[in-house]
Design a protein around this motif. Sequence first.
Motif, PDB file in Angstrom:
ATOM      1  N   ALA A  29     -11.642  63.892  12.883  1.00 13.56           N
ATOM      2  CA  ALA A  29     -11.132  63.190  11.697  1.00 13.56           C
ATOM      3  C   ALA A  29     -11.596  61.731  11.596  1.00 13.56           C
ATOM      4  CB  ALA A  29      -9.613  63.277  11.627  1.00 13.56           C
ATOM      5  N   GLU A  30     -12.585  61.364  12.407  1.00  9.40           N
ATOM      6  CA  GLU A  30     -13.075  59.980  12.349  1.00  9.40           C
ATOM      7  C   GLU A  30     -14.215  59.841  11.337  1.00  9.40           C
ATOM      8  OE1 GLU A  30     -14.382  56.484  15.441  1.00  9.40           O
ATOM      9  OE2 GLU A  30     -15.156  58.488  15.850  1.00  9.40           O
ATOM     10  N   ILE A  31     -14.221  58.718  10.636  1.00  3.80           N
ATOM     11  CA  ILE A  31     -15.341  58.427   9.726  1.00  3.80           C
ATOM     12  C   ILE A  31     -16.194  57.337  10.385  1.00  3.80           C
ATOM     13  CG2 ILE A  31     -16.007  57.607   7.429  1.00  3.80           C
ATOM     14  CD1 ILE A  31     -13.445  58.852   6.344  1.00  3.80           C
ATOM     15  N   LEU A  32     -17.396  57.711  10.766  1.00  2.00           N
ATOM     16  CA  LEU A  32     -18.293  56.821  11.506  1.00  2.00           C
ATOM     17  C   LEU A  32     -19.478  56.449  10.617  1.00  2.00           C
ATOM     18  CD1 LEU A  32     -19.207  55.610  14.309  1.00  2.00           C
ATOM     19  CD2 LEU A  32     -20.502  57.731  14.605  1.00  2.00           C
ATOM     20  N   ALA A  33     -19.687  55.156  10.424  1.00  2.00           N
ATOM     21  CA  ALA A  33     -20.860  54.707   9.663  1.00  2.00           C
ATOM     22  C   ALA A  33     -21.976  54.382  10.644  1.00  2.00           C
ATOM     23  CB  ALA A  33     -20.509  53.479   8.833  1.00  2.00           C
ATOM     24  N   VAL A 196     -24.581  57.861   7.167  1.00  2.00           N
ATOM     25  CA  VAL A 196     -25.759  57.028   7.421  1.00  2.00           C
ATOM     26  C   VAL A 196     -26.059  56.194   6.186  1.00  2.00           C
ATOM     27  CG1 VAL A 196     -28.288  57.195   7.489  1.00  2.00           C
ATOM     28  CG2 VAL A 196     -26.917  58.382   9.201  1.00  2.00           C
ATOM     29  N   THR A 197     -26.239  54.906   6.384  1.00  4.63           N
ATOM     30  CA  THR A 197     -26.518  54.030   5.258  1.00  4.63           C
ATOM     31  C   THR A 197     -27.232  52.766   5.720  1.00  4.63           C
ATOM     32  OG1 THR A 197     -25.517  52.732   3.489  1.00  4.63           O
ATOM     33  CG2 THR A 197     -24.211  52.997   5.477  1.00  4.63           C
ATOM     34  N   VAL A 202     -21.120  49.696   2.672  1.00  6.61           N
ATOM     35  CA  VAL A 202     -20.655  51.082   2.732  1.00  6.61           C
ATOM     36  C   VAL A 202     -19.799  51.308   3.972  1.00  6.61           C
ATOM     37  CG1 VAL A 202     -21.438  53.464   2.969  1.00  6.61           C
ATOM     38  CG2 VAL A 202     -22.557  51.955   1.348  1.00  6.61           C
ATOM     39  N   ALA A 203     -20.128  50.587   5.030  1.00  2.71           N
ATOM     40  CA  ALA A 203     -19.416  50.763   6.295  1.00  2.71           C
ATOM     41  C   ALA A 203     -17.936  50.411   6.179  1.00  2.71           C
ATOM     42  CB  ALA A 203     -20.086  49.942   7.384  1.00  2.71           C
ATOM     43  N   ALA A 204     -17.582  49.670   5.142  1.00  8.91           N
ATOM     44  CA  ALA A 204     -16.175  49.303   4.944  1.00  8.91           C
ATOM     45  C   ALA A 204     -15.312  50.551   4.729  1.00  8.91           C
ATOM     46  CB  ALA A 204     -16.052  48.373   3.743  1.00  8.91           C
ATOM     47  N   TYR A 205     -15.906  51.653   4.329  1.00 12.39           N
ATOM     48  CA  TYR A 205     -15.153  52.888   4.103  1.00 12.39           C
ATOM     49  C   TYR A 205     -14.934  53.654   5.407  1.00 12.39           C
ATOM     50  CZ  TYR A 205     -15.929  52.168  -0.861  1.00 12.39           C
ATOM     51  OH  TYR A 205     -15.926  51.641  -2.115  1.00 12.39           O
ATOM     52  N   ALA A 206     -15.552  53.185   6.492  1.00 15.70           N
ATOM     53  CA  ALA A 206     -15.514  53.939   7.752  1.00 15.70           C
ATOM     54  C   ALA A 206     -14.457  53.379   8.702  1.00 15.70           C
ATOM     55  CB  ALA A 206     -16.888  53.882   8.412  1.00 15.70           C
ATOM     56  N   ASP A 207     -14.095  54.199   9.698  1.00 14.74           N
ATOM     57  CA  ASP A 207     -13.179  53.740  10.747  1.00 14.74           C
ATOM     58  C   ASP A 207     -13.930  52.873  11.752  1.00 14.74           C
ATOM     59  OD1 ASP A 207     -11.059  55.334   9.754  1.00 14.74           O
ATOM     60  OD2 ASP A 207     -11.957  57.081  10.725  1.00 14.74           O
TER      61      ASP A 207
END
Length: 235
Positions: A29-33, A196-197, A202-207
Amino acid sequence: MTLLQARGLVRSYGPTPALRGVTLELAEAEILAVTGPSGCGKSTLLHCLAGILRPDAGEVLYGGQRLDARSEADRSRLRRTEFGVLFQFGQLVAELTAAENVALPLLLAGKGRREARTAALNWLERLDVADVADVRPGAMSGGQQQRCAAARALVTEPRVLFADEPTGALDALAGERLLGQLTRVAREQHTSVVLVTHEPAVAAYADREIVLRDGTVDVTGLGADISAGTAGGRR
Ligand SMILES: Nc1ncnc2c1ncn2[C@@H]1O[C@H](COP(=O)(O)OP(=O)(O)OP(=O)(O)O)[C@@H](O)[C@H]1O
C-alpha cells in the motif's frame, strides 16, 4: 510489510550502463516516487521491478519470492494478474470505446461480458471519465485518455501499479487531476504504486521518494526532506 524488493540491480544496454547496483523496498500500500534526471535509469528500474526486463545482476523479490528468475510465461502471468502498468501514452486500443478498453483485461482473464462491462463502467466512474464510456480514444482529450488508461490498469485490482511518466504528455492541470485521482484510488484499494517521473512536484503525491543518479540511488526520503536537503539514508 515489504511487498517488492530490489537487491543490487545491475542492467546495461550493450556498453551503456543503466542501473549500477540499485537496492530498494516497496511496502504494501505504499506509493513510492522514483525521480531523477533524464537517462538516470528510472524506466529501466521500473521495467526490472515489473518483470518486463531481466537484470544482468542482482535480484527482484515479490512477496519474498525471486521474480527475475521466473520464466517469461510466469512473469507475464504475474503481470496480468498482480500488476498494473500505466505508461506515458499510446496504450488504448484505437478501435475500442473507453468501456471496451477498460473491460479488455477482464475479458482476457476469462470474465463474462456483462461482468466486465459493469466493472469497466465502475472504474471509469471512479476516475471521473464515465461520460466518455462509449467514446473512442481519438475523440477524447489527452487527460481523458490517460484516466481511461489508469482505469484499465486498475480494473483487475492489481497489488502493484507501475506508472512510468503517466503525466508526461499532459498539461499541468490534467496531470495534477490524473495524479490526484490515481493516488486516491490506489490508497482506497491498498494498491502499492511505483511512480516514475522526472518532475519533482509529482513526488508530492507519494509517501516516499527515491532519487536516482547515474544508475544508483542518490537519496531516499520524504519529498519535503529531499527538497530541503535534509534527507539521507534509507527509511
Ligand atoms: N533500449 C535501449 N538501448 C540502449 N540504451 C538504452 C535503452 N534504453 C535505455 N538506454 C540507456 O540507458 C540509460 C538509462 O535509461 P532509462 O530510460 O532507464 O532512463 P530514464 O531515467 O527513464 O530516462 P528518461 O527520464 O529520459 O525517460 C540511458 O543512458 C539510456 O540512454
